[in-house]
Design a protein around this motif. Sequence first.
Motif, PDB file in Angstrom:
ATOM      1  N   TYR A 153       4.853 -11.165   0.644  1.00 45.15           N
ATOM      2  CA  TYR A 153       5.186  -9.761   0.397  1.00 45.15           C
ATOM      3  C   TYR A 153       3.943  -8.882   0.519  1.00 45.15           C
ATOM      4  O   TYR A 153       2.841  -9.299   0.175  1.00 45.15           O
ATOM      5  CB  TYR A 153       5.803  -9.595  -0.990  1.00 45.15           C
ATOM      6  N   SER A 154       4.187  -7.657   0.976  1.00 45.48           N
ATOM      7  CA  SER A 154       3.085  -6.702   1.086  1.00 45.48           C
ATOM      8  C   SER A 154       3.014  -5.788  -0.127  1.00 45.48           C
ATOM      9  O   SER A 154       2.097  -4.984  -0.248  1.00 45.48           O
ATOM     10  CB  SER A 154       3.265  -5.843   2.348  1.00 45.48           C
ATOM     11  N   ASN A 155       3.982  -5.915  -1.039  1.00 48.54           N
ATOM     12  CA  ASN A 155       3.992  -5.117  -2.260  1.00 48.54           C
ATOM     13  C   ASN A 155       4.512  -5.992  -3.396  1.00 48.54           C
ATOM     14  O   ASN A 155       5.643  -6.481  -3.333  1.00 48.54           O
ATOM     15  CB  ASN A 155       4.880  -3.879  -2.101  1.00 48.54           C
ATOM     16  N   LEU A 182       3.921   0.452   7.687  1.00 47.51           N
ATOM     17  CA  LEU A 182       4.297   1.703   7.015  1.00 47.51           C
ATOM     18  C   LEU A 182       5.495   1.524   6.092  1.00 47.51           C
ATOM     19  O   LEU A 182       5.757   2.372   5.244  1.00 47.51           O
ATOM     20  CB  LEU A 182       4.585   2.788   8.055  1.00 47.51           C
ATOM     21  N   ASP A 183       6.225   0.427   6.258  1.00 48.46           N
ATOM     22  CA  ASP A 183       7.320   0.112   5.341  1.00 48.46           C
ATOM     23  C   ASP A 183       6.701  -0.456   4.068  1.00 48.46           C
ATOM     24  O   ASP A 183       6.113  -1.543   4.093  1.00 48.46           O
ATOM     25  CB  ASP A 183       8.257  -0.916   5.978  1.00 48.46           C
ATOM     26  N   PRO A 184       6.813   0.247   2.929  1.00 46.40           N
ATOM     27  CA  PRO A 184       6.153  -0.220   1.694  1.00 46.40           C
ATOM     28  C   PRO A 184       6.615  -1.593   1.228  1.00 46.40           C
ATOM     29  O   PRO A 184       5.879  -2.286   0.536  1.00 46.40           O
ATOM     30  CB  PRO A 184       6.530   0.856   0.664  1.00 46.40           C
ATOM     31  N   GLU A 185       7.822  -1.988   1.598  1.00 39.85           N
ATOM     32  CA  GLU A 185       8.370  -3.265   1.141  1.00 39.85           C
ATOM     33  C   GLU A 185       8.406  -4.299   2.266  1.00 39.85           C
ATOM     34  O   GLU A 185       9.199  -5.244   2.235  1.00 39.85           O
ATOM     35  CB  GLU A 185       9.784  -3.069   0.586  1.00 39.85           C
ATOM     36  N   PHE A 186       7.554  -4.140   3.261  1.00 46.75           N
ATOM     37  CA  PHE A 186       7.552  -5.038   4.420  1.00 46.75           C
ATOM     38  C   PHE A 186       7.230  -6.470   3.991  1.00 46.75           C
ATOM     39  O   PHE A 186       6.337  -6.702   3.164  1.00 46.75           O
ATOM     40  CB  PHE A 186       6.517  -4.548   5.435  1.00 46.75           C
ATOM     41  N   THR A 187       7.955  -7.443   4.539  1.00 45.96           N
ATOM     42  CA  THR A 187       7.792  -8.841   4.145  1.00 45.96           C
ATOM     43  C   THR A 187       7.435  -9.719   5.337  1.00 45.96           C
ATOM     44  O   THR A 187       7.591  -9.322   6.497  1.00 45.96           O
ATOM     45  CB  THR A 187       9.076  -9.384   3.507  1.00 45.96           C
ATOM     46  N   TYR A 198      -3.406  -8.849   4.672  1.00 51.34           N
ATOM     47  CA  TYR A 198      -3.329  -8.511   6.098  1.00 51.34           C
ATOM     48  C   TYR A 198      -2.629  -7.172   6.301  1.00 51.34           C
ATOM     49  O   TYR A 198      -3.116  -6.298   7.044  1.00 51.34           O
ATOM     50  CB  TYR A 198      -2.594  -9.614   6.851  1.00 51.34           C
ATOM     51  N   ILE A 199      -1.495  -6.990   5.634  1.00 55.64           N
ATOM     52  CA  ILE A 199      -0.748  -5.733   5.769  1.00 55.64           C
ATOM     53  C   ILE A 199      -1.510  -4.580   5.131  1.00 55.64           C
ATOM     54  O   ILE A 199      -1.598  -3.480   5.706  1.00 55.64           O
ATOM     55  CB  ILE A 199       0.651  -5.868   5.139  1.00 55.64           C
ATOM     56  N   ASN A 200      -2.084  -4.815   3.960  1.00 57.39           N
ATOM     57  CA  ASN A 200      -2.800  -3.731   3.290  1.00 57.39           C
ATOM     58  C   ASN A 200      -4.081  -3.354   4.010  1.00 57.39           C
ATOM     59  O   ASN A 200      -4.546  -2.216   3.904  1.00 57.39           O
ATOM     60  CB  ASN A 200      -3.097  -4.127   1.840  1.00 57.39           C
ATOM     61  N   PHE A 201      -4.657  -4.279   4.764  1.00 60.78           N
ATOM     62  CA  PHE A 201      -5.817  -3.943   5.591  1.00 60.78           C
ATOM     63  C   PHE A 201      -5.427  -2.893   6.635  1.00 60.78           C
ATOM     64  O   PHE A 201      -6.149  -1.899   6.841  1.00 60.78           O
ATOM     65  CB  PHE A 201      -6.351  -5.192   6.282  1.00 60.78           C
ATOM     66  N   HIS A 202      -4.278  -3.107   7.279  1.00 63.48           N
ATOM     67  CA  HIS A 202      -3.812  -2.127   8.272  1.00 63.48           C
ATOM     68  C   HIS A 202      -3.446  -0.804   7.606  1.00 63.48           C
ATOM     69  O   HIS A 202      -3.659   0.271   8.195  1.00 63.48           O
ATOM     70  CB  HIS A 202      -2.616  -2.693   9.035  1.00 63.48           C
ATOM     71  N   ARG A 203      -2.915  -0.860   6.402  1.00 61.07           N
ATOM     72  CA  ARG A 203      -2.589   0.376   5.684  1.00 61.07           C
ATOM     73  C   ARG A 203      -3.859   1.163   5.354  1.00 61.07           C
ATOM     74  O   ARG A 203      -3.877   2.390   5.442  1.00 61.07           O
ATOM     75  CB  ARG A 203      -1.822   0.040   4.399  1.00 61.07           C
ATOM     76  N   VAL A 204      -4.910   0.438   4.963  1.00 59.48           N
ATOM     77  CA  VAL A 204      -6.181   1.108   4.655  1.00 59.48           C
ATOM     78  C   VAL A 204      -6.756   1.755   5.911  1.00 59.48           C
ATOM     79  O   VAL A 204      -7.272   2.886   5.860  1.00 59.48           O
ATOM     80  CB  VAL A 204      -7.184   0.109   4.042  1.00 59.48           C
ATOM     81  N   GLN A 205      -6.671   1.051   7.047  1.00 59.74           N
ATOM     82  CA  GLN A 205      -7.152   1.638   8.300  1.00 59.74           C
ATOM     83  C   GLN A 205      -6.381   2.911   8.636  1.00 59.74           C
ATOM     84  O   GLN A 205      -6.960   3.908   9.090  1.00 59.74           O
ATOM     85  CB  GLN A 205      -6.997   0.621   9.436  1.00 59.74           C
ATOM     86  N   LYS A 206      -5.079   2.886   8.384  1.00 57.34           N
ATOM     87  CA  LYS A 206      -4.249   4.073   8.624  1.00 57.34           C
ATOM     88  C   LYS A 206      -4.640   5.196   7.671  1.00 57.34           C
ATOM     89  O   LYS A 206      -4.750   6.369   8.081  1.00 57.34           O
ATOM     90  CB  LYS A 206      -2.776   3.710   8.432  1.00 57.34           C
TER      91      LYS A 206
END
Length: 385
Positions: A182-184, A290-295, A325-333
């Motif tokens: 999970y990303s969240n 960008l989907d907060p609940e992306f799995t 991994y997902i939060n790294f891309h979110r931080v870059q965004k």
Amino acid sequence: MDKLVLSFNDIPLILVIFQSLLFSILLLTANLGRRQANFFLAMFLLAIGLDAFDSLIYWSPSIKVAYLDGAVHIFYWLKFSVYLAAPMLFFYVKSMIDPDFKLHWRYAVHLLPLLLFPLFIIGLYTSLTPEERVLGITQFGLLYKEPVFQMHLWMRHFLYVGYGIGCFYLLFQYKNRLKQHYSNIENIDMFWLQMLIGGFLMIWVWVFISYLLTLLNASQWIGNLIGISGNVFSFVFVNALVLYSMAHSTIGYRRVVSEEEKSDAPEPEKYDPLIMTKLNQLMKDKELYLDPEFTLEQLAEVSEIPVRKISAAINRDAGQNFFDYINFHRVQKAAYILASRNGKTSMLDVMADAGFNSKSTFYRAFKKFLHMTPTDYVDQLNRKN
């Protein structure tokens, strides 16, 4: 019959006994939450109540005289309670974090000390004469001299403290497995369970310290103070454990693959170094993060790559779990948004636009990957401009 006189020290123990009994009955009869978890919690509370009863009848002279005169065996047999309480707490935590948890033969090892308890009784009774068994009820020093009883005391403290630490380790493992899928994970409330396990662990460590001070012939009033405060803490946390468990009985913990299930799964297929290239391209082109609940399962569906291959590739090539991994891309965004909007957008908007739905996760991830807070990043941008 001799007059029963209770001391102040007896009151917390009496309250723990009655509360444990009442809450055990409530958990076993109320149709609330998970039945299996309620059963383990009820057995844990019942064992805690029996342990408190064992302490009460031993250390309260008036109760011995008024009600238990001649009842020798109860003072020894009740000591089985610790061997039940410790594994029941462990099973309770397991059943709370894993809705599919079922008792299996491999878990029998946790009940082994309980099953071997009759051997302790046989060993103790063999080492004591009938007269010494009676004297041991009032002369604790007599029991202290017996190696069999000393072994029980050490086992008692090691079981309580060890299983308390083990329960924390279960939560640590569960959180790590969540991050692989999970990303969240902010909406999974484990804080209350951590606090309650921590509360009982604090009590058990506190009582263990009292035992060690006794062995070191420390001041008696210090040992008594620790013992009395431990009883008060037990009263507080028995209440808290039940109230919080009922309040959180409807919380849906997410199912994740356990280590046992992983061991039964087939070996992963041959590693493909192009998997990460494809995943990174998907993140760039479709901004799936960008989907907060992306799995992880959703990523597998979009990429048409098996879950095991994706997880292995992220762990191996990126050196991260799925969560990072997902939060790294979110931080870059988020960094891109802050730079492109010259810091004129509120942090909450930046957070939401980058796929975060938790302010704490946003700030932790930003500092982890860019080694500064979002505010410091904006200040740095302003200085460059």
